[in-house]
Design a protein around this motif. Structure first.
Motif, mmCIF file in Angstrom:
data_model
loop_
_atom_site.group_PDB
_atom_site.id
_atom_site.type_symbol
_atom_site.label_atom_id
_atom_site.label_comp_id
_atom_site.label_asym_id
_atom_site.label_seq_id
_atom_site.Cartn_x
_atom_site.Cartn_y
_atom_site.Cartn_z
ATOM 1 N N UNK A 279 0.829 -1.200 0.000
ATOM 2 C CA UNK A 279 0.000 0.000 0.000
ATOM 3 C C UNK A 279 0.866 1.254 0.000
ATOM 4 N N UNK A 280 0.319 2.376 -0.493
ATOM 5 C CA UNK A 280 1.073 3.635 -0.435
ATOM 6 C C UNK A 280 1.486 3.997 0.988
ATOM 7 N N UNK A 281 0.641 3.711 1.948
ATOM 8 C CA UNK A 281 0.966 4.029 3.345
ATOM 9 C C UNK A 281 2.165 3.207 3.817
ATOM 10 N N UNK A 282 2.171 1.915 3.472
ATOM 11 C CA UNK A 282 3.296 1.053 3.872
ATOM 12 C C UNK A 282 4.582 1.499 3.183
ATOM 13 N N UNK A 283 4.496 1.865 1.910
ATOM 14 C CA UNK A 283 5.687 2.332 1.188
ATOM 15 C C UNK A 283 6.258 3.579 1.842
ATOM 16 N N UNK A 284 5.388 4.522 2.209
ATOM 17 C CA UNK A 284 5.868 5.747 2.864
ATOM 18 C C UNK A 284 6.477 5.448 4.230
#
Length: 410
Positions: free
Chosen positions: A2-7
């Motif tokens: 997810x974008x949140x995990x990547x960030x």
């Protein structure tokens, strides 16, 4: 991812402490780093670059950014370690004049004519591998196909007898595995043992080649040996360690190119259909090979050391700064590539950095492209309906991106 995990991963990014989910798909993390901190100061004081333009700037400036790894690798491997001797003597981790001498000798055996003359033998090799898999109704894309091709090609270039080639892949994987940012004791021990065993074997091979020289226009080992007599002044250590480098440089990267490509096509059926329609078109296949190299770069990371204070991407770097060049991130930089996360086998003006850039650009790039074009094209022609029977297994490494196994049916 997810974008949140990547960030989240990007915010605490450390090459020496990567989470398991990074290895499956690092590209969202690279995208977050490009957007938030494209020239990132790492916890160990080194710098991590993710933008295409910044990598090109570093590659161009060989006077400021050194490829010599003695400063970086001596504390990593320890004085006197076989891994230290190998990785600080090989072509890729050196500056001129050693780099210039060895590259000149290798390139003399990789001329356009010499590579063209390899094609019939390469086609025959690929067809034999395809026949064997057809008889079984499938096999493993990596073990039965992708890894077997470069070992044979490099074995031929060095004139290694066929009966002696069994250990080559294992030695190469162990020596390259020791380049990972975080080195385990097991990797270190296996890497050092592999260098010792490989050197012991090469001493015997070199002694025999001195007595019985091959054709220097095609036999790289003979060319390196005769180069000494012609004034190139390669020491025995330089000769032996660069023979190891030639295998390593041509082995895993090409294995990964072929394996990554065939696995990617299984996930991109529309691109597979386009390529099937163009399997007899050499230009189309060459474009496709370059897109596979961009999309899933076989070698994801490079390294340099700043010889004096400088600036990259608007960030001041001190003298002695250790710099990691993230090729995998640069090759998906939207500032350079339209729709970078899309596999587009017709992509034009593909200025990817999978082969590096500048004086250290891969000496075997034309050979790698030939191997990729023939292997992928003939595999598709023979097995147009192939399918993966299990999820392929990644190698679990940050520097070299490829698969260990990829079972398939044809």
């Amino acid at each position: 991812m997810s974008p949140e995990r990547a960030r989240e991963i990007a915010a605490s990014f450390d090459l020496r402490a990567l989470p398991a989910d990074f290895y499956a798909n690092p590209y969202p993390v690279y995208a977050a780093l490009r957007e938030q901190e494209p020239v990132r100061r790492m916890p160990d004081g080194s710098w991590f670059l993710t933008r295409h333009a910044d990598l090109v700037a570093v590659y161009r400036d060989a006077h400021c950014f050194s490829s010599d790894k003695k400063v970086e690798f001596t504390p990593k491997y320890g004085p006197g370690a076989p891994l230290l001797e190998h990785h600080t003597t090989s072509l890729v981790f050196n500056d001129p004049p050693l780099h210039t001498r060895v590259r000149k000798l290798i390139m003399g055996a990789l001329t356009r004519r010499a590579i063209a003359e390899m094609e019939p033998g390469l086609v025959a090799l690929v067809d034999r591998l395809l026949d064997a898999m057809a008889d079984k109704g499938g096999g493993d894309l990596i073990e039965d196909f992708a890894s077997a091709i470069p070992v044979e090609i490099i074995g031929n270039l060095l004139g290694v007898p066929h009966g002696d080639r069994g250990p080559l892949r294992g030695w190469s994987l162990a020596i390259l595995g020791a380049l990972e940012p975080r080195l385990t004791p097991q990797q270190e021990e296996l890497g050092n043992r592999s260098v010792r065993e490989f050197v012991d074997y090469l001493r015997i091979l070199v002694a025999d080649r001195r007595r019985h020289p091959g054709d220097p226009e095609h036999d790289v080992l003979t060319r390196l040996i005769q180069g000494e007599a012609a004034g190139e002044q390669l020491s025995e250590t330089e000769l032996l360690q660069n023979c190891i480098f030639i295998l390593n440089a041509g082995h895993e990267t090409t294995t990964n190119l072929i394996g990554n490509a065939l696995c990617a096509l299984a996930e991109w059926p529309q691109e597979k259909a386009k390529l099937l329609a163009a399997t007899g078109d050499e230009a189309a296949m060459t474009l496709a090979v370059d897109e596979f190299l961009r999309f899933e770069s076989s070698n994801q990371l490079g390294n340099r050391r700043a010889l004096h204070a400088c600036e990259v991407g608007g960030v001041a770097l001190p003298e002695g700064a250790l710099v990691t060049l993230c090729i995998g991130a640069a090759n998906r930089d939207p500032a350079q590539f339209a729709r970078p996360d899309v596999l587009d086998l017709g992509r034009q003006d593909n200025r990817h950095l999978a082969f590096g850039f500048g004086i250290h650009q891969c000496a075997g790039l034309s050979l790698a492209r030939l191997e990729g074009r023939i292997a992928i094209g003939r595999f598709l022609s023979r097995f147009p309906n192939y399918a993966l029977t299990e999820a392929p297994t990644r190698g679990g490494r940050a520097r070299f991106r490829g698969f260990l196994q990829a079972p398939f049916s044809c």
